[in-house]
Design a protein around this motif. Structure first.
Motif, short mmCIF file in Angstrom:
data_model
loop_
_atom_site.label_atom_id
_atom_site.label_comp_id
_atom_site.label_asym_id
_atom_site.label_seq_id
_atom_site.Cartn_x
_atom_site.Cartn_y
_atom_site.Cartn_z
N VAL A 107 7.31 -5.67 -4.69
CA VAL A 107 8.54 -6.23 -4.10
C VAL A 107 9.76 -5.43 -4.55
O VAL A 107 10.66 -5.13 -3.76
CB VAL A 107 8.69 -7.72 -4.47
CG1 VAL A 107 10.06 -8.24 -4.06
CG2 VAL A 107 7.59 -8.53 -3.81
N ARG A 108 9.80 -5.06 -5.84
CA ARG A 108 10.92 -4.26 -6.33
C ARG A 108 10.98 -2.91 -5.62
O ARG A 108 12.06 -2.43 -5.25
CB ARG A 108 10.81 -4.07 -7.84
CG ARG A 108 11.98 -3.28 -8.43
CD ARG A 108 11.95 -3.24 -9.94
NE ARG A 108 12.36 -4.54 -10.51
CZ ARG A 108 11.55 -5.33 -11.19
NH1 ARG A 108 10.30 -4.99 -11.40
NH2 ARG A 108 11.99 -6.48 -11.67
N ALA A 109 9.82 -2.29 -5.42
CA ALA A 109 9.78 -1.01 -4.70
C ALA A 109 10.26 -1.17 -3.26
O ALA A 109 10.95 -0.30 -2.73
CB ALA A 109 8.36 -0.44 -4.72
N ARG A 187 11.19 8.17 -2.26
CA ARG A 187 9.95 8.76 -2.74
C ARG A 187 8.76 7.99 -2.19
O ARG A 187 8.92 6.99 -1.50
CB ARG A 187 9.93 8.76 -4.28
CG ARG A 187 11.04 9.60 -4.91
CD ARG A 187 10.95 9.54 -6.42
NE ARG A 187 11.07 8.17 -6.89
CZ ARG A 187 10.86 7.79 -8.15
NH1 ARG A 187 10.50 8.68 -9.04
NH2 ARG A 187 11.00 6.53 -8.51
N HIS A 188 7.61 8.49 -2.51
CA HIS A 188 6.40 7.84 -2.02
C HIS A 188 5.96 6.69 -2.93
O HIS A 188 4.84 6.22 -2.82
CB HIS A 188 5.26 8.86 -1.88
CG HIS A 188 5.52 9.89 -0.83
ND1 HIS A 188 5.62 9.58 0.49
CD2 HIS A 188 5.70 11.22 -0.94
CE1 HIS A 188 5.84 10.68 1.19
NE2 HIS A 188 5.90 11.69 0.35
N ASP A 189 6.86 6.24 -3.82
CA ASP A 189 6.52 5.16 -4.74
C ASP A 189 6.11 3.90 -3.98
O ASP A 189 5.14 3.24 -4.35
CB ASP A 189 7.71 4.86 -5.65
CG ASP A 189 7.39 3.78 -6.67
OD1 ASP A 189 6.44 3.97 -7.45
OD2 ASP A 189 8.07 2.74 -6.68
N ARG A 193 2.59 1.86 -4.19
CA ARG A 193 2.57 0.43 -4.55
C ARG A 193 1.84 -0.38 -3.47
O ARG A 193 1.06 -1.28 -3.78
CB ARG A 193 3.99 -0.10 -4.71
CG ARG A 193 4.79 0.55 -5.83
CD ARG A 193 4.29 0.13 -7.19
NE ARG A 193 5.15 0.66 -8.24
CZ ARG A 193 4.89 0.55 -9.54
NH1 ARG A 193 3.80 -0.07 -9.94
NH2 ARG A 193 5.70 1.07 -10.44
N GLU A 194 2.12 -0.07 -2.21
CA GLU A 194 1.46 -0.77 -1.11
C GLU A 194 -0.05 -0.53 -1.17
O GLU A 194 -0.86 -1.46 -1.00
CB GLU A 194 2.02 -0.31 0.23
CG GLU A 194 3.48 -0.65 0.47
CD GLU A 194 3.70 -2.08 0.92
OE1 GLU A 194 2.74 -2.88 0.88
OE2 GLU A 194 4.85 -2.40 1.31
N ALA A 195 -0.44 0.74 -1.38
CA ALA A 195 -1.86 1.07 -1.43
C ALA A 195 -2.55 0.38 -2.61
O ALA A 195 -3.67 -0.12 -2.48
CB ALA A 195 -2.04 2.59 -1.52
#
Length: 260
Positions: A107-109, A187-189, A193-195
């Motif tokens: 959620v933060r991401a 970024r891809h962060d 996180r989703e993955a």
């Protein structure tokens, strides 16, 4: 997500100061006061931004993230449990547990990604506004030069041309400075996180399905053992197979696909 009032006010003042400078550049006014006001407004905004960073995350924002993460865990766990328990004959199915910490990170991401995207959108819009003003000045200059080439020269042309060139240089500098402050692309962060969250949910559902299958298997074994004892108790006669359980071919098919 709430923004501290002083910081929000400073952002508005900096935006207004920038707007006044742009208007002054386009109107041909003296830009000294407008530039000074913009420098002061941006310095104030930078100071408040640094103070906001030092004080740490906004408690209201953090509370919202925690609540959103808790809701995500509850909704996802409930959905997984519903899918698994559709195969369960037991009245009290086992609950599915998911780590809250992973949901909070996700959620933060998502929030950070949304903020960066909003900053990028605002930055692109501002850049387009500056470029539009530059295009307008170029068009004015081209029109002036075309008129003079046709023989229509006026006493005020030199002053107007000088003003256009001065404003163009100022706006080009403003555009260069603005482009230098372009926010960093997301970024891809968030993708990671989703993955990670999807993988964790899949693992939780897989564990729940396996636990239910093991429970059902143990129940079946217990019943089969009771059937063996029952056949002994009733003293099945020679030649009589008694009460036996026929193995369903689907057991072998599932075993052949690696379930056992």
């Amino acid at each position: 997500m709430a923004t501290p009032p002083l910081l929000e006010k400073a952002r508005i003042q900096a935006g207004n100061a920038h707007h006044r400078l742009c208007e002054a550049l386009l109107s041909g006014e003296d830009t000294t006061a407008a530039r000074r006001a913009l420098i002061e407004a941006e310095a104030r905004l930078a100071e408040l931004s640094r103070e906001s960073t030092r004080t740490g995350p906004d408690p209201e924002i953090e509370a919202a993230i925690q609540a959103e993460a808790a809701a995500l865990v509850a909704e996802t766990a409930e959905a997984i449990a519903a899918r698994v328990n559709a195969f369960s004959p037991y009245p009290r199915p086992e609950p599915v547990e998911l780590p809250l910490s992973l949901a909070v990170a996700l959620v933060r991401a998502r929030h950070q990604h949304a903020l960066v995207e909003a900053d990028l959108t605002e930055h692109r819009a501002k850049e387009q506004r500056i470029q539009t003003r530059l295009d307008d000045l170029a068009a004015r200059r081209a029109g002036l030069m075309a008129r003079r080439l046709e023989g229509d020269e006026r006493p005020e042309d030199a002053a107007e041309l000088a003003l256009i060139e001065a404003d163009t240089r100022a706006l080009e500098q403003m555009l260069a400075e603005h482009r230098a402050t372009r926010p960093t692309e997301p970024r891809h962060d968030l993708h990671h996180r989703e993955a990670h969250w999807r993988q964790t949910c899949n693992e939780a559902e897989g564990h729940a399905l396996r636990a239910l299958a093991e429970r059902l298997q143990q129940h079946t074994i217990t019943l089969a053992e009771r059937l063996v004892d029952f056949n002994r108790e009733i003293r099945v006669t020679a030649g009589d197979v008694g009460y036996r359980l026929r193995v369903d071919p689907r057991w072998r098919a599932a075993a052949g696909q690696g379930v056992w």
